[in-house]
Design an enzyme around this catalytic site. Sequence first.
Site, short mmCIF file in Angstrom:
data_model
loop_
_atom_site.label_atom_id
_atom_site.label_comp_id
_atom_site.label_asym_id
_atom_site.label_seq_id
_atom_site.Cartn_x
_atom_site.Cartn_y
_atom_site.Cartn_z
N MET A 119 24.05 9.06 3.84
CA MET A 119 23.67 10.36 4.29
C MET A 119 24.25 10.27 5.83
SD MET A 119 23.31 13.55 3.84
CE MET A 119 22.21 14.28 2.78
N PHE A 165 -11.89 -8.01 13.05
CA PHE A 165 -10.65 -8.49 12.24
C PHE A 165 -10.39 -7.17 11.39
CE2 PHE A 165 -9.26 -10.62 8.25
CZ PHE A 165 -7.89 -11.04 8.66
N GLN A 166 -9.14 -6.96 11.19
CA GLN A 166 -8.50 -6.02 10.32
C GLN A 166 -9.27 -4.51 10.61
OE1 GLN A 166 -8.44 -7.57 6.00
NE2 GLN A 166 -6.46 -8.23 6.62
N LYS A 194 -17.52 -1.55 4.82
CA LYS A 194 -17.55 -2.66 3.85
C LYS A 194 -18.96 -2.63 3.44
CE LYS A 194 -16.87 -7.33 2.80
NZ LYS A 194 -16.15 -8.78 2.92
N GLU A 212 0.68 -1.21 -0.20
CA GLU A 212 -0.11 -0.12 0.16
C GLU A 212 0.78 1.26 0.01
OE1 GLU A 212 -0.61 -2.65 1.87
OE2 GLU A 212 -2.54 -3.27 1.59
#
Lengths: 564, 206
Positions: free
Chosen positions: A469, A112-113, A162, A50
């Site tokens: 760096m 869940f999630q 959802k 993502e």
Amino acid sequence: MKLNGGQMICQALLNEGVDTIFGIPGGAIMPLYQMLPQFPGLRHILVRHEQGAAMAADGYGRVTGKVGVCFATSGPGATNLVTGLAGAMMDSVPMVAITGQVAREFIGTDAFQEADVTGVTLPVIKHNFLVTSAEELPQVLKEAFYLARTGRPGPVLVDVPKDVFVEEAEFDYPETVDLPGYPPKQEGDSEAIKRAADLIAKAKRPVLVAGHGIIIADAYKELQEFAEKGQFPVTTTLLGIGSFKSDHVLNIGLPGMHGSAYANHAINDSDLLIALGMRFDDRVTSKVSLFAPNAKIIHVDIDPAELGKNVRPTVPIVGDVKHVLNQLMPLVEKADRREWLSHIDELRRKHPLFFEDDDILRPQDVIQQISDSTDGKAIIATGVGQHQMWAAQLYKFKELNSFITSGGLGAMGFETPSAMGAQVGLPDRTVWTIAGDGGFQMTLMELATMVESQIPVKIALINNNSLGMVRQWQDIFYDHDYVATLYTANPDFVKLAEAYGMRGIRVTRKDEVGPAVEQAMEWNGPVLVDFRVEETENIYPFIPPGTGVGQMVEDPRLVQKRVK
Amino acid sequence: MTQNNGKMQQHTVVALVYDRPGVLNRVVSMVRRRAFNIGSLAVGHSETPGLSRMTFVVEGDDKVLEQVTKQLRKLVDVVRVSDLKGVNAVYRELSLVRVSANATTRSEIIQIVDIFRANIVDVGHDSLIIEVTGDEEKLESLVTLLSPFGVLEIMRSGRLAMVRGIQGDSGANGNSSDAEGTLTDDTQWVREDGDEAKATPLLPPG
């Protein structure tokens, strides 16, 4: 017309002129994904993480000026977006992220999630919405796109449960938004404009500082005309690099921590800074009390909160920089600044950008070669670190808005996905990623996306087997104590590229650089070139944090030459 | 630049905001993230359905006050922001004070309550609840006078502020924001002509 929530989102995207989505599905966002085949005008690019979706949408948004769009599922999908969103916020990039959320009845149950995505993202983005019914979707999406692209652009997130994706409601897409708390101001205050013109008329040693605002406002022409009319030397901030052509005689390069010494000296010597669409980041000013100590400051920005936040302006002007330049233009006299400009030329001769030109393959050679081979006309996307600064210093940009880099947030891993997004947005341009071996390994899974979606990005891996760096700071501030900065088990990047099904080229000698760059460009598809560069090379000049131009460190080799 | 710049002061800022879920969170999150100090915050419905008013007491110098108002205005759910600096306004706070009281002390407490035009809203066997409104000074004086009796509990509402109908020299709608609440060019923290750059706090490196 009745549509379900998923169809509404797709239709709204089309109404907003979206043609590309970067994303990856999951449980909560599935009902939206399953609608995509009904909307062939929407191209979905399946990323592998993502973060890559958000950063690709960012790169796409920067080069096209359109709103970049990304999709992610609930919970981990959405939290993985966060780095990309925060970067887009810092760099004012228009973006809309649509995330799935658990169904309404499960919100707040640690389902869940499930993650509190509006809560998590709230401090790092421009605005967000948690949609509670399909009925709300048209208005919410209209507002999301409006907020993302107007005023000071930024990312907006729409979190959709959802069951809202499958709920049906009337789809009537609004023409207008009603946001009384959000009035972007375009024109500058005419009193302030007059005061600014007075300061300009009196100035003997003006310097114009051009930032990302010029690019966002599409004010390139106005900037050039204004600079030429007033004969202002122009320094371009890291994100302002694409605002003014690199080879213009008035361009004095990058200011700040790793800026050109002559740009920093010019700011230090100036009696007036005209700051346009920039925000006086600490990497530009270093210690504020030592910054431009003799200068009055005209500061133009569309975000009022930037005026007076870091540096006190003498004349603050809130407005769109294109409008403000058009207001200022007739009030500014044609000026003769031969004395001041020749002083800057003198600085340029005394403090040139320097790198060692010998037989050793140095990172700067790679950037110079890419600059030459592409005739300065490529889009360059970078990660964060030494390679980013070398690219900013050395690539000669002949095209506007062609430098894509994570400036404010400084997110390593930005290079590959943002290049991918830029290439998708502008398929006819050559896109090169200048990557470090550190940042590249943070998002390298997107090689699969490039191969699968036929995105022909050319990757120049500036491979010094270290976090260069940080290693440089260890050299300077920690007596070469290399804690956790040396990569002793880097993979064979050529084999890695080949494993993903793309072309891989290795370069170990300086004389191989030119042919490898040419080969990469001739290859019709994504290529990775592993440049095994000198590992101890450091980036100069360098103004140590918390100091000023007086403490600027130039390349010791240049200093030695000067002594000779 | 005013003479007070650089000194810690208290300022009152009033914001009109949408009455939507999460608005308080947005405002508070911004305040926390930008490390502003808020002395008190009071929230309630306004005269317009769908809009709420928040009164902030902000602690800091002029630069902080300016940033707080500007950052508040940036929030999409914030409709209007007024900074009441230099404005003739009414400031009130409500306080509930539970104080120990027995048969011998009760009448003395009632006298104090009367002087302060406060009310006794609950009487128990060994305590009273006193309700008092006023500015912070009045509330604090009352508590000081009650403390010998034993102050058991204090609840304060936070400051509310409203601009008075008749103003002196300054505008009627609060500083630097016009009645419509549109964004104006209100940067006061400016480099003055001929003034040298002043030292400001250094940002941390990294």
